[in-house]
Design a protein around this motif. Structure first.
Motif, mmCIF file in Angstrom:
data_model
loop_
_atom_site.group_PDB
_atom_site.id
_atom_site.type_symbol
_atom_site.label_atom_id
_atom_site.label_comp_id
_atom_site.label_asym_id
_atom_site.label_seq_id
_atom_site.Cartn_x
_atom_site.Cartn_y
_atom_site.Cartn_z
ATOM 1 N N TYR A 26 0.802 -1.129 -0.143
ATOM 2 C CA TYR A 26 0.191 -0.035 0.135
ATOM 3 C C TYR A 26 0.929 1.239 -0.060
ATOM 4 C CZ TYR A 26 1.102 -0.563 4.902
ATOM 5 O OH TYR A 26 1.824 -0.513 5.996
ATOM 6 N N CYS A 27 2.205 1.085 0.008
ATOM 7 C CA CYS A 27 2.975 2.224 0.204
ATOM 8 C C CYS A 27 4.102 2.365 -0.865
ATOM 9 C CB CYS A 27 3.659 2.100 1.411
ATOM 10 S SG CYS A 27 4.518 3.446 2.187
ATOM 11 N N THR A 65 11.435 9.995 10.356
ATOM 12 C CA THR A 65 10.805 8.900 9.514
ATOM 13 C C THR A 65 11.527 8.878 8.071
ATOM 14 O OG1 THR A 65 8.638 8.334 8.814
ATOM 15 C CG2 THR A 65 8.948 10.926 9.042
ATOM 16 N N GLY A 67 10.313 7.316 3.947
ATOM 17 C CA GLY A 67 11.395 6.184 3.686
ATOM 18 C C GLY A 67 11.654 5.415 4.685
ATOM 19 N N GLU A 68 12.517 4.396 4.822
ATOM 20 C CA GLU A 68 13.093 3.831 6.216
ATOM 21 C C GLU A 68 13.959 4.733 7.021
ATOM 22 O OE1 GLU A 68 11.755 1.747 8.649
ATOM 23 O OE2 GLU A 68 13.795 2.079 9.555
ATOM 24 N N THR A 94 9.613 6.764 13.754
ATOM 25 C CA THR A 94 8.520 5.821 13.252
ATOM 26 C C THR A 94 9.522 4.765 12.279
ATOM 27 O OG1 THR A 94 6.702 7.070 13.238
ATOM 28 C CG2 THR A 94 6.623 5.448 11.798
ATOM 29 N N THR A 95 9.247 3.734 12.254
ATOM 30 C CA THR A 95 10.320 2.792 11.586
ATOM 31 C C THR A 95 9.616 1.315 11.391
ATOM 32 O OG1 THR A 95 12.330 1.385 11.957
ATOM 33 C CG2 THR A 95 11.434 2.164 13.798
ATOM 34 N N ASN A 96 10.064 0.735 10.469
ATOM 35 C CA ASN A 96 9.348 -0.625 10.336
ATOM 36 C C ASN A 96 10.186 -1.779 11.144
ATOM 37 O OD1 ASN A 96 11.774 -1.653 8.805
ATOM 38 N ND2 ASN A 96 11.078 -0.899 6.886
ATOM 39 N N SER A 118 6.160 -0.289 13.005
ATOM 40 C CA SER A 118 4.989 -0.422 11.932
ATOM 41 C C SER A 118 4.935 -1.952 11.697
ATOM 42 C CB SER A 118 5.006 0.225 10.706
ATOM 43 O OG SER A 118 5.297 1.726 10.831
ATOM 44 N N VAL A 159 -1.720 -0.875 10.180
ATOM 45 C CA VAL A 159 -2.544 -0.127 9.309
ATOM 46 C C VAL A 159 -3.864 -1.134 9.118
ATOM 47 C CG1 VAL A 159 -2.933 0.807 7.031
ATOM 48 C CG2 VAL A 159 -1.008 1.199 8.164
ATOM 49 N N LEU A 188 -6.487 3.054 6.332
ATOM 50 C CA LEU A 188 -5.838 3.280 5.247
ATOM 51 C C LEU A 188 -5.996 4.469 4.524
ATOM 52 C CD1 LEU A 188 -3.853 1.406 3.379
ATOM 53 C CD2 LEU A 188 -5.820 0.359 2.410
ATOM 54 N N MET A 189 -5.018 5.216 4.166
ATOM 55 C CA MET A 189 -5.512 6.416 3.182
ATOM 56 C C MET A 189 -5.161 6.278 2.003
ATOM 57 S SD MET A 189 -4.214 9.189 6.093
ATOM 58 C CE MET A 189 -2.598 8.391 6.345
ATOM 59 N N PHE A 191 -3.250 7.403 -1.273
ATOM 60 C CA PHE A 191 -1.916 8.162 -1.763
ATOM 61 C C PHE A 191 -1.684 7.988 -3.226
ATOM 62 C CE2 PHE A 191 -1.337 8.427 2.586
ATOM 63 C CZ PHE A 191 -1.178 9.623 2.759
ATOM 64 N N MET A 314 3.152 8.105 0.189
ATOM 65 C CA MET A 314 3.491 8.107 1.733
ATOM 66 C C MET A 314 5.147 8.087 1.899
ATOM 67 S SD MET A 314 2.213 8.629 4.394
ATOM 68 C CE MET A 314 1.247 8.104 5.950
ATOM 69 N N TRP A 320 2.061 10.156 9.144
ATOM 70 C CA TRP A 320 0.414 10.394 8.932
ATOM 71 C C TRP A 320 0.043 11.636 9.184
ATOM 72 C CZ3 TRP A 320 2.230 6.239 12.210
ATOM 73 C CH2 TRP A 320 2.113 5.079 11.540
HETATM 74 N N1 SAM Z 1 9.247 2.975 7.050
HETATM 75 C C1 SAM Z 1 8.983 3.629 8.257
HETATM 76 C C2 SAM Z 1 7.924 2.635 8.750
HETATM 77 O O1 SAM Z 1 7.479 1.553 8.239
HETATM 78 O O2 SAM Z 1 7.352 2.889 9.603
HETATM 79 C C3 SAM Z 1 8.533 5.064 8.214
HETATM 80 C C4 SAM Z 1 7.751 5.613 7.108
HETATM 81 S S1 SAM Z 1 6.236 4.708 6.878
HETATM 82 C C5 SAM Z 1 5.697 5.760 5.291
HETATM 83 C C6 SAM Z 1 5.326 5.529 7.959
HETATM 84 C C7 SAM Z 1 3.932 4.835 8.146
HETATM 85 O O3 SAM Z 1 3.067 5.425 7.178
HETATM 86 C C8 SAM Z 1 4.022 3.217 8.177
HETATM 87 O O4 SAM Z 1 3.641 2.862 9.204
HETATM 88 C C9 SAM Z 1 3.221 2.737 7.032
HETATM 89 O O5 SAM Z 1 2.357 1.631 7.617
HETATM 90 C C10 SAM Z 1 1.979 3.914 7.023
HETATM 91 N N2 SAM Z 1 1.453 4.071 5.737
HETATM 92 C C11 SAM Z 1 2.269 4.074 4.418
HETATM 93 N N3 SAM Z 1 1.113 4.287 3.663
HETATM 94 C C12 SAM Z 1 0.094 4.280 4.242
HETATM 95 C C13 SAM Z 1 -1.394 4.484 3.947
HETATM 96 N N4 SAM Z 1 -1.623 4.510 2.509
HETATM 97 N N5 SAM Z 1 -2.281 4.601 4.701
HETATM 98 C C14 SAM Z 1 -2.271 4.689 6.127
HETATM 99 N N6 SAM Z 1 -0.871 4.455 6.434
HETATM 100 C C15 SAM Z 1 0.189 4.450 5.378
#
Ligand code: SAM
Length: 326
Positions: A26-27, A65, A67-68, A94-96, A118, A159, A188-189, A191, A314, A320
């Motif tokens: 989704y990203c 935040t 990317g990663e 915020t990290t994966n 996440s 999410v 879920l948003m 983008f 995103m 967010w």
């Molecule tokens: N890589 C890091 C991570 O995974 O947390 C930080 C960047 S990531 C873009 C930040 C957050 O945005 C993640 O928790 C991801 O799940 C969330 N995210 C990305 N696309 C999204 C969407 N379409 N709707 C809601 N949350 C989203």
């Protein structure tokens, strides 16, 4: 500083890279994104200057935040410098979680206060599927180490997606019974390119509560737009963040800095202020930030008929729309 609508802006999200070591469906597109040239990416020196000027306008909380964020080498040094700035009350990330075990020690030492991780599923195979190859065990290892190093409270961001993890609500909530952690379900948003995919998978967070028994709403993080709940007797909490079904623009206290040096006053608007043209003096950076805060729109329009998603995905923004006050 207050914006035109009386909102005190105290929170800056800083994306330090547009690169990521995962390809969440989704990203990120499967092939990754077109990488920005090295010279397009803001140096840590300039990122620090922008953060420093922002503290003069009342920014107190910084979230790193991507990317990663952990794929950018040297982040701990930036965190260390930011932690010494007057006015900074909290530094978060915020990290994966994939690279946490490698970096947590230096991050803690540098002054990182908290981490949001996440994690959209508790099933290793599903994790691999949604992230297109991510190693679930690495994330769990990271979470355990964050706990060991005392960066609390740990927040897990989930999410919430129809037909993907809406059958795992109880499993996530189960974790809050014995652990002092916060599980936050996020709607879920839409983008950029993945707009149609997200449309099919969107499900309102009200469905989370429908699956729970014996819970109560609790007061947590005063002024926060997210709602918190607790299963009676549990150690941890459940958060619902509903940018679509219940937006909270009227309490939004944040702006964002993208890795290519743009300030985005609102996540869901294409409006961007290019800070690169202000980098020749700190006075100009300050003025650029004032300009950005003054341009912050009153609200987003994602839940309105005919909404056209913003161009940036995103992964190019890093987070967010909602706000945890201070
Ligand atoms: N890589 C890091 C991570 O995974 O947390 C930080 C960047 S990531 C873009 C930040 C957050 O945005 C993640 O928790 C991801 O799940 C969330 N995210 C990305 N696309 C999204 C969407 N379409 N709707 C809601 N949350 C989203």
């Amino acid at each position: 500083m207050k914006d035109k609508f009386g909102r005190e802006i105290t929170y800056l999200r800083v994306s330090v890279t547009d690169r990521c070591n995962l390809r969440c469906k989704y990203c990120m597109p499967l092939g990754g994104i077109e990488k920005k040239d090295h010279e397009d990416i803001l140096s840590f020196e300039d990122t620090f200057r922008i953060i420093k000027e922002s503290t003069k306008l009342g920014i107190k909380k910084i979230r790193f935040t991507g990317g990663e964020p952990l794929v950018r080498i040297g982040l701990a040094n930036l965190i260390k410098d930011v932690s010494k700035l007057e006015g900074i009350e909290e530094i978060t990330m915020t990290t994966n979680g994939i690279l946490l075990s490698k970096h947590i020690k230096e991050l803690k030492k540098a002054g990182l206060n908290r981490v949001n991780i996440s994690l959209d599923t508790l099933k290793p195979e599903r994790y691999k599927e949604i992230t297109r190859g991510g190693d679930f065990n690495k994330v769990i290892e990271g979470i355990k180490l964050v706990e060991k190093y005392g960066l609390k409270p740990i927040k897990i961001n989930v999410v919430f997606m129809k037909g993907f993890n809406d059958d795992e609500v109880k499993d996530f909530v189960q974790l809050t019974l014995e652990n002092d952690i916060i599980i936050r379900f996020i709607e879920l948003m839409p983008f950029g390119e993945r707009h149609s995919w997200t449309k099919d998978k969107y499900i309102s967070n009200s469905k989370v509560l429908e699956k729970l028994d014996n819970y109560e709403e609790v007061e947590y993080e005063k002024g926060s737009p997210s709602r918190y709940y607790k299963i009676k007797g549990a150690k941890g909490k459940i958060g619902l963040i509903n940018p679509i079904s219940r937006h909270f623009c009227n309490t939004c206290n944040r702006i964002r800095l993208t890795s290519d040096g743009k300030i985005k006053p609102c996540l869901h608007s294409d409006l961007e202020i290019d800070m690169k043209k202000y980098l020749d003096s700190n006075e100009k950076i300050y003025k650029g930030l004032v300009e950005a805060i003054n341009l912050k729109p009153s609200k987003h329009h994602i839940n309105e008929e005919g909404y056209d998603p913003i161009k940036r995905d995103m992964n190019r923004i890093g987070g967010w729309l909602w706000v945890i006050k201070n």
